[in-house]
Motif scaffolding. Sequence first.
Motif, PDB file in Angstrom:
ATOM      1  N   GLY A  61       0.793  -1.224   0.000  1.00 57.04           N
ATOM      2  CA  GLY A  61       0.000   0.000   0.000  1.00 57.04           C
ATOM      3  C   GLY A  61       0.821   1.267   0.000  1.00 57.04           C
ATOM      4  O   GLY A  61       0.299   2.353   0.247  1.00 57.04           O
ATOM      5  N   GLY A  62       2.140   1.165  -0.263  1.00 58.86           N
ATOM      6  CA  GLY A  62       3.001   2.346  -0.279  1.00 58.86           C
ATOM      7  C   GLY A  62       2.607   3.321  -1.387  1.00 58.86           C
ATOM      8  O   GLY A  62       2.067   2.930  -2.426  1.00 58.86           O
ATOM      9  N   ASP A  63       2.893   4.594  -1.163  1.00 55.64           N
ATOM     10  CA  ASP A  63       2.511   5.643  -2.102  1.00 55.64           C
ATOM     11  C   ASP A  63       3.465   5.654  -3.297  1.00 55.64           C
ATOM     12  O   ASP A  63       4.658   5.936  -3.153  1.00 55.64           O
ATOM     13  CB  ASP A  63       2.535   7.001  -1.388  1.00 55.64           C
ATOM     14  CG  ASP A  63       1.991   8.119  -2.264  1.00 55.64           C
ATOM     15  OD1 ASP A  63       1.591   7.844  -3.401  1.00 55.64           O
ATOM     16  OD2 ASP A  63       1.972   9.277  -1.799  1.00 55.64           O
ATOM     17  N   GLU A  64       2.955   5.361  -4.475  1.00 53.62           N
ATOM     18  CA  GLU A  64       3.736   5.396  -5.708  1.00 53.62           C
ATOM     19  C   GLU A  64       3.189   6.449  -6.658  1.00 53.62           C
ATOM     20  O   GLU A  64       3.226   6.292  -7.871  1.00 53.62           O
ATOM     21  CB  GLU A  64       3.725   4.018  -6.384  1.00 53.62           C
ATOM     22  CG  GLU A  64       4.395   2.928  -5.570  1.00 53.62           C
ATOM     23  CD  GLU A  64       4.409   1.589  -6.272  1.00 53.62           C
ATOM     24  OE1 GLU A  64       3.615   1.418  -7.227  1.00 53.62           O
ATOM     25  OE2 GLU A  64       5.207   0.717  -5.887  1.00 53.62           O
ATOM     26  N   THR A  65       2.674   7.552  -6.082  1.00 58.69           N
ATOM     27  CA  THR A  65       2.039   8.584  -6.909  1.00 58.69           C
ATOM     28  C   THR A  65       2.815   9.898  -6.934  1.00 58.69           C
ATOM     29  O   THR A  65       2.406  10.830  -7.618  1.00 58.69           O
ATOM     30  CB  THR A  65       0.619   8.874  -6.392  1.00 58.69           C
ATOM     31  OG1 THR A  65       0.707   9.426  -5.065  1.00 58.69           O
ATOM     32  CG2 THR A  65      -0.216   7.605  -6.347  1.00 58.69           C
ATOM     33  N   GLN A  66       3.914  10.004  -6.201  1.00 61.95           N
ATOM     34  CA  GLN A  66       4.567  11.300  -6.044  1.00 61.95           C
ATOM     35  C   GLN A  66       5.486  11.639  -7.229  1.00 61.95           C
ATOM     36  O   GLN A  66       5.829  10.779  -8.040  1.00 61.95           O
ATOM     37  CB  GLN A  66       5.348  11.322  -4.733  1.00 61.95           C
ATOM     38  CG  GLN A  66       4.465  11.115  -3.512  1.00 61.95           C
ATOM     39  CD  GLN A  66       5.216  11.319  -2.217  1.00 61.95           C
ATOM     40  OE1 GLN A  66       6.181  12.074  -2.141  1.00 61.95           O
ATOM     41  NE2 GLN A  66       4.778  10.640  -1.163  1.00 61.95           N
ATOM     42  N   PHE A  67       5.848  12.907  -7.272  1.00 62.85           N
ATOM     43  CA  PHE A  67       6.719  13.426  -8.336  1.00 62.85           C
ATOM     44  C   PHE A  67       7.757  14.322  -7.674  1.00 62.85           C
ATOM     45  O   PHE A  67       7.416  15.339  -7.071  1.00 62.85           O
ATOM     46  CB  PHE A  67       5.889  14.230  -9.349  1.00 62.85           C
ATOM     47  CG  PHE A  67       6.669  14.700 -10.548  1.00 62.85           C
ATOM     48  CD1 PHE A  67       6.842  13.886 -11.660  1.00 62.85           C
ATOM     49  CD2 PHE A  67       7.227  15.974 -10.579  1.00 62.85           C
ATOM     50  CE1 PHE A  67       7.555  14.328 -12.765  1.00 62.85           C
ATOM     51  CE2 PHE A  67       7.937  16.427 -11.668  1.00 62.85           C
ATOM     52  CZ  PHE A  67       8.103  15.590 -12.777  1.00 62.85           C
ATOM     53  N   TRP A  68       9.031  13.943  -7.751  1.00 62.98           N
ATOM     54  CA  TRP A  68      10.109  14.642  -7.059  1.00 62.98           C
ATOM     55  C   TRP A  68      11.039  15.311  -8.070  1.00 62.98           C
ATOM     56  O   TRP A  68      11.317  14.757  -9.129  1.00 62.98           O
ATOM     57  CB  TRP A  68      10.926  13.664  -6.209  1.00 62.98           C
ATOM     58  CG  TRP A  68      10.150  13.015  -5.111  1.00 62.98           C
ATOM     59  CD1 TRP A  68       9.366  11.902  -5.207  1.00 62.98           C
ATOM     60  CD2 TRP A  68      10.063  13.438  -3.752  1.00 62.98           C
ATOM     61  NE1 TRP A  68       8.797  11.604  -3.988  1.00 62.98           N
ATOM     62  CE2 TRP A  68       9.219  12.532  -3.085  1.00 62.98           C
ATOM     63  CE3 TRP A  68      10.625  14.487  -3.043  1.00 62.98           C
ATOM     64  CZ2 TRP A  68       8.909  12.646  -1.730  1.00 62.98           C
ATOM     65  CZ3 TRP A  68      10.328  14.591  -1.690  1.00 62.98           C
ATOM     66  CH2 TRP A  68       9.477  13.693  -1.050  1.00 62.98           C
ATOM     67  N   PHE A  69      11.508  16.514  -7.702  1.00 63.39           N
ATOM     68  CA  PHE A  69      12.481  17.191  -8.567  1.00 63.39           C
ATOM     69  C   PHE A  69      13.434  18.017  -7.717  1.00 63.39           C
ATOM     70  O   PHE A  69      13.297  18.083  -6.491  1.00 63.39           O
ATOM     71  CB  PHE A  69      11.787  18.054  -9.628  1.00 63.39           C
ATOM     72  CG  PHE A  69      10.817  19.076  -9.078  1.00 63.39           C
ATOM     73  CD1 PHE A  69      11.235  20.361  -8.806  1.00 63.39           C
ATOM     74  CD2 PHE A  69       9.486  18.743  -8.849  1.00 63.39           C
ATOM     75  CE1 PHE A  69      10.354  21.314  -8.308  1.00 63.39           C
ATOM     76  CE2 PHE A  69       8.595  19.685  -8.354  1.00 63.39           C
ATOM     77  CZ  PHE A  69       9.032  20.971  -8.084  1.00 63.39           C
ATOM     78  N   GLN A  70      14.402  18.636  -8.360  1.00 61.26           N
ATOM     79  CA  GLN A  70      15.501  19.300  -7.660  1.00 61.26           C
ATOM     80  C   GLN A  70      15.055  20.605  -6.991  1.00 61.26           C
ATOM     81  O   GLN A  70      14.362  21.428  -7.593  1.00 61.26           O
ATOM     82  CB  GLN A  70      16.646  19.613  -8.644  1.00 61.26           C
ATOM     83  CG  GLN A  70      17.277  18.388  -9.268  1.00 61.26           C
ATOM     84  CD  GLN A  70      18.198  17.669  -8.295  1.00 61.26           C
ATOM     85  OE1 GLN A  70      18.346  18.064  -7.144  1.00 61.26           O
ATOM     86  NE2 GLN A  70      18.823  16.592  -8.772  1.00 61.26           N
TER      87      GLN A  70
END
Length: 265
Positions: A61-70
């Motif tokens: 059920g871990g969150d795999e929806t995020q978007f990371w950048f610098q």
Amino acid sequence: MPDDQWQAFLKDRQGAIAGARTAQRFGWKVGDRIPIKNISYGASGTWEFNLDGIYHSDKAGGDETQFWFQWDYFEEKMPQSFKGNVGWYVVKLENPDYAVTVAKAIDDMSANSSFETKTETESQFAAGWVKQFGNIQFLVVTIGTVVFFTLLLVTGNTMAISVRERINELAILKAIGFNDRAVLFFVLGESLTIALIGGLLGLGLAMLAVPALGNALNGLLPALVLSPAILVMGLVSALLVGIVSGLLPGIGAMRMRVVNALRRV
């Protein structure tokens, strides 16, 4: 995520990392050039990102929806009035028992300043986020309680009818030598079997529904996980329903007199 993707992200000012579900949703793959329109921070416009990696969660059920950048790229795009500000920090503790002490120490550092902090544990933060949608805990507890007592009444009524319809059979059992305790156990056994079958079916459906519901929420709420403790609690609740609903009819069957029971036939 693979180490080579992580290293590529660290070296790329416009690099980004996306969760597996987000990448699947938009059809992204590593190496894609992704334009995202900014409407929240400063002047509107399109920001360009290089998708250097896709991460997967190793937790159920871990969150795999995020978007990371610098962060440097973010600061570069910000208006001057926004630069240098931070929304929140994550602090990892060696021992969770220090949470209260560390939280107080952090908040004391910014007390009476223009930017006071509010430090809380991850569980408290998640609970506060959920409360924005309403008092979900109260609703779940209330609905669960109503459903539990409704099931209790339905199962109890079913067992009471079952005992009344088979009163002559129980009387014959007592007539041929079965004692009162054995008759009580027969009724309780039937009640427990019905409740346990229903409980197992319900838990099986829950195991299928919870992951689907978690995917549908798309990361809006904390991860929904059906833990072993919850499964055990469900089984215990089913057994409790079986015992309580079968107890009164069982006691009635145990106390009945054989002559009176056969006279009703």
